[in-house]
Design an enzyme around this catalytic site. Structure first.
Site, mmCIF file in Angstrom:
data_model
loop_
_atom_site.group_PDB
_atom_site.id
_atom_site.type_symbol
_atom_site.label_atom_id
_atom_site.label_comp_id
_atom_site.label_asym_id
_atom_site.label_seq_id
_atom_site.Cartn_x
_atom_site.Cartn_y
_atom_site.Cartn_z
ATOM 1 N N ASP A 1 0.822 -1.205 0.000
ATOM 2 C CA ASP A 1 0.000 0.000 0.000
ATOM 3 C C ASP A 1 0.858 1.258 0.000
ATOM 4 O OD1 ASP A 1 -2.052 1.822 0.345
ATOM 5 O OD2 ASP A 1 -2.260 1.427 2.497
ATOM 6 N N ASP B 1 -2.006 5.869 -5.108
ATOM 7 C CA ASP B 1 -2.275 4.984 -3.980
ATOM 8 C C ASP B 1 -2.667 3.599 -4.463
ATOM 9 O OD1 ASP B 1 -2.953 3.789 -1.633
ATOM 10 O OD2 ASP B 1 -4.503 5.218 -1.063
#
Length: 514
Positions: free
Chosen positions: A108, A295
């Protein structure tokens, strides 16, 4: 998956299936971590739907083999295979401890800590459905005990820090600080098949000031170049769902040259972005610039509601009717047009008609002032907040139509249509699967170049045949100035554009994925 909070319709896909993982050792001495997939069980969609009402986000992940090109020696490159679940989730495996205990994690770029469930997690149901780290089984474990709490858009975890070796592909990161989660809240962590999260953001947003795994890869000399890159395969039928390359990039997975933009704020991988176009028309809000972050832990593209509503209208997405929006158009629409035509400053229009106050640079909500006013209750403050926000959106929409020399009647009709297309409270927007060919492209101006997404690339298709459902890849998220307006370019964007995170030069690169 940072604390910004991720809004995404793709959380309906979080009823993940655990796919078997096959390890093989080819003749080139490099470990290839392959991932097998199986067909989606449509019976899980009900559980996924329940989860979507609770959450606002999603996540992503990695494999290793010989590369050629300007990457340095092959032993300096580490590649981890990603599993692709319906183009909405990408994840892979790491190991912790000696001998290694394997965990499925999200890689992430929107957070910076590594955490996995702890064997000491006794009272969270989610822990009983996932693999748990057992410190007593690792001879390289070192106790720490410092408490830790992380609030994600998808829920929260808490626990304590520990230290051990972490294996990513062929790399062994020694003495890595990570969190043993003893409590996991929210339905996300219960039904998702990933065990934990490995953050690839900057230390500035690391809880407990823990050194991120990526930093230690660089500091311990495990990679030749301080660069990592993502390729996300948008074909969910392929066996390999994508790759994360630590130490470089794989030339096989992109076309042409990368367009680079500097990181403007460390924490998230944030940069400055220009105008957002629907077809060849500007949406207005970002014409003078917006901030964006890349992201890998967000499935969709999220942006300001004012633009997302325009996108929804252009692609025929079905949202919900906002009564506040239609009230503003009915009562103040003509006034807004008149003020803009008289060349009044757009940032003062809503304060001039009494729906916002003006702080000297821009309109701001009067909600806080209303709440503290002894003659105004909390509900009144909330109404003022909503009316101010809707007015600001209406100004943007009217401006875009005035630039096209539209009549007053057409402008008001258009703004009312946009009211109907405001995203639903859960962010979910559905489109007609038969209309993809008539939908416009949506493009982003980055580094002076136009990076375009076609309908096939920004629409997520669930199911097959007559039962298929198509979901808009755009979700709404409003971040106020000075931090916003802010876009989150998640997997929908990264699937089209191979992305390079250059830690050494502090910039981000985009090239068309191959």
């Amino acid at each position: 998956m940072g604390t910004i909070g991720k809004t995404t319709t793709a959380t309906i896909f979080l009823c993940l299936l655990l796919f078997p993982i096959v390890f093989s050792t080819p003749n080139d001495r490099f470990v290839r971590i392959g991932l097998k997939k199986r067909k989606i069980d449509r019976n899980n969609r009900m559980a996924a739907h329940l989860e979507s009402k609770e959450e606002k986000a999603s996540e992503a992940f990695l494999r290793k083999y010989r590369l050629h090109g300007n990457l340095g020696e092959s032993e300096d490159i580490d590649i981890v295979a990603l599993k692709n679940y319906m183009d909405a989730q990408y994840f892979g495996e790491i190991g912790i401890g000696t001998p290694t205990q394997n965990f499925t994690v999200i890689f992430d770029t929107g957070s910076s800590n590594l955490w996995v469930p702890s064997s000491k997690c006794y009272f969270s149901i989610a822990c009983y459905f996932h693999r748990k780290y057992k410190s007593s089984r690792s001879r390289t474990y070192k106790a720490n005990g410092k408490p830790a709490d992380i609030q994600y858009g998808t829920g929260a975890i808490s626990g304590f820090f520990s230290e051990d070796h972490v294996t990513v592909g062929d790399l062994v990161v020694k003495h890595q600080e990570f969190i043993e989660a003893t409590k996991e809240s929210s339905l996300t962590f219960l039904i998702a098949k990933f065990d934990g999260i490995l953050g690839l953001g900057f230390k500035e947003i690391s809880v407990g000031n823990a050194v991120p795994v990526w930093y230690n890869m660089v500091n311990q000399g495990l990679v030749n170049e301080p660069v990592f890159s993502f390729w996300l395969n948008r074909n969910p039928e392929d066996d390999v769902g994508g790759e994360v390359v630590f130490g470089g990039m794989d030339p096989k997975h992109y076309k042409g040259e990368h367009t680079y933009v500097p990181v403007t704020q460390k924490g998230y991988w944030q940069f400055d972005m220009g105008d957002v176009l629907i077809g060849d028309q500007t949406t207005g809000l970002c014409a003078s610039g917006c901030s964006a972050i890349v992201d890998s832990g967000t499935s969709l593209l999220t942006g300001p509601t004012a633009i997302i509503a325009q996108v929804n209208l252009a692609i025929g997405a079905t949202g919900v009717v906002s009564q506040e929006c239609k009230t503003v158009v009915s009562e103040y629409g003509e006034t807004i047009i008149d003020l803009l035509l008289s060349k009044d400053q757009p940032l003062k229009v809503c304060s001039q008609i009494g729906l916002c106050s003006f702080d000297g640079t821009r309109d701001v909500s009067m909600g806080i002032e209303s709440v503290v006013n002894e003659n105004a209750g909390k509900a009144s403050g909330n109404v003022h907040d909503a009316m101010c926000s809707v007015c600001e959106m209406a100004v943007i929409w009217v401006q875009s139509q005035l630039k096209q020399n539209q009549t007053q009647e057409r402008i008001l009709d258009y703004v009312n249509e946009l009211c109907d297309r405001l995203p639903s409270p859960m962010g979910e927007s559905v489109v007609d699967c038969n209309s993809l060919s008539s939908m416009p492209s949506v493009a982003f101006t980055i580094g002076g170049k136009i990076l375009e997404l076609t309908p096939e690339q920004y629409i997520l298709k669930v199911g097959d045949g007559e039962l298929a459902q198509c979901i808009s890849g755009f979700g709404a998220l409003d971040v106020p100035p000075p931090r916003g307006p802010l876009w989150i370019l998640g997997d929908v964007f990264m699937g089209k554009f191979h992305t390079v995170f250059d830690y050494g030069n502090m910039h981000i690169g985009f090239a068309e994925a191959a």
